[in-house]
Design a protein around this motif. Structure first.
Motif, short mmCIF file in Angstrom:
data_model
loop_
_atom_site.label_atom_id
_atom_site.label_comp_id
_atom_site.label_asym_id
_atom_site.label_seq_id
_atom_site.Cartn_x
_atom_site.Cartn_y
_atom_site.Cartn_z
N ASP A 1 -9.55 -107.31 -33.65
CA ASP A 1 -8.51 -105.86 -33.21
C ASP A 1 -7.29 -105.99 -34.12
OD1 ASP A 1 -10.55 -105.27 -31.46
OD2 ASP A 1 -9.43 -106.15 -29.50
N THR B 1 -3.00 -111.58 -38.21
CA THR B 1 -3.95 -110.59 -37.83
C THR B 1 -5.11 -111.75 -37.37
OG1 THR B 1 -4.45 -110.03 -39.77
CG2 THR B 1 -3.16 -108.87 -38.70
N GLN C 1 -7.91 -104.65 -37.37
CA GLN C 1 -8.24 -103.07 -37.34
C GLN C 1 -6.97 -102.51 -37.14
OE1 GLN C 1 -11.99 -103.89 -34.71
NE2 GLN C 1 -12.34 -101.95 -35.80
N GLU C 2 -6.29 -102.72 -36.17
CA GLU C 2 -4.82 -102.01 -35.74
C GLU C 2 -3.65 -102.06 -36.74
OE1 GLU C 2 -4.18 -103.37 -31.73
OE2 GLU C 2 -6.31 -102.77 -30.97
#
Length: 167
Positions: A61, A57, A64-65
């Motif tokens: 984004d 990650t 978060q996702e």
């Protein structure tokens, strides 16, 4: 194999052995290491009985996702923070449902550092399915990008071993 790679291999074997002895599974959520912790573990033959999955990650984004890191945490503390590392490991354990998980977020360099967050700053969180969380903050000063990443992998593996060997 150089000394650093051998140290990583030995620590990965230790994590796998400790996990096997207690029937534990492992997942990873990595930013600045880009999957190197999962890679170190899966480099060892037979690791599939312990390693479940790894998330890279790298972007906010993705944090978060995939892991549920809150926008408020990222805005208030930044991606490279204990708060973000804690949310990363919590989200990882929710998603993966493994016994143990570790998250890493940092600044490997050579650019991207600041006075508050220098190059080499790495935040770690490791947790258990039962809710125990340990955190570390390291500044691997004087290292190049590869050095920061290597030392981050060793630290993350040591944290997994600590939890795997604990009560």
């Amino acid at each position: 194999m150089d000394e650093a790679q051998r140290a990583i291999e030995l620590e990965a074997i230790r994590v796998l052995d400790l996990c096997r002895a207690r029937g534990l599974t492992v997942s990873t959520a990595e930013s600045c290491t880009g999957g190197l912790v999962a890679g170190a573990l899966t480099e060892i033959a037979g690791s599939s009985d312990v390693v479940d999955r790894g998330f890279v990650t790298y972007s906010n984004d993705a944090k978060q996702e995939m892991l549920g890191v809150s926008a408020a945490t990222l805005a208030a503390h930044g991606a490279v923070s204990e708060e973000t590392a804690r949310e990363m490991v919590a989200g990882l354990l929710r998603a993966a449902k493994t016994s143990l998980g570790v998250s890493i977020t940092g600044i490997a360099g050579p650019g991207g550092g600041s006075a508050d967050k220098p190059v080499g700053l790495v935040h770690f969180a490791a947790g258990t399915a039962s809710g125990k969380v340990i955190t570390r903050r390291e500044v691997f000063a004087g290292q190049d990008r590869a050095g920061v990443r290597r030392l981050a992998v060793l630290t993350a593996l040591a944290m997994l071993a600590e939890l795997a060997g604990g009560d």
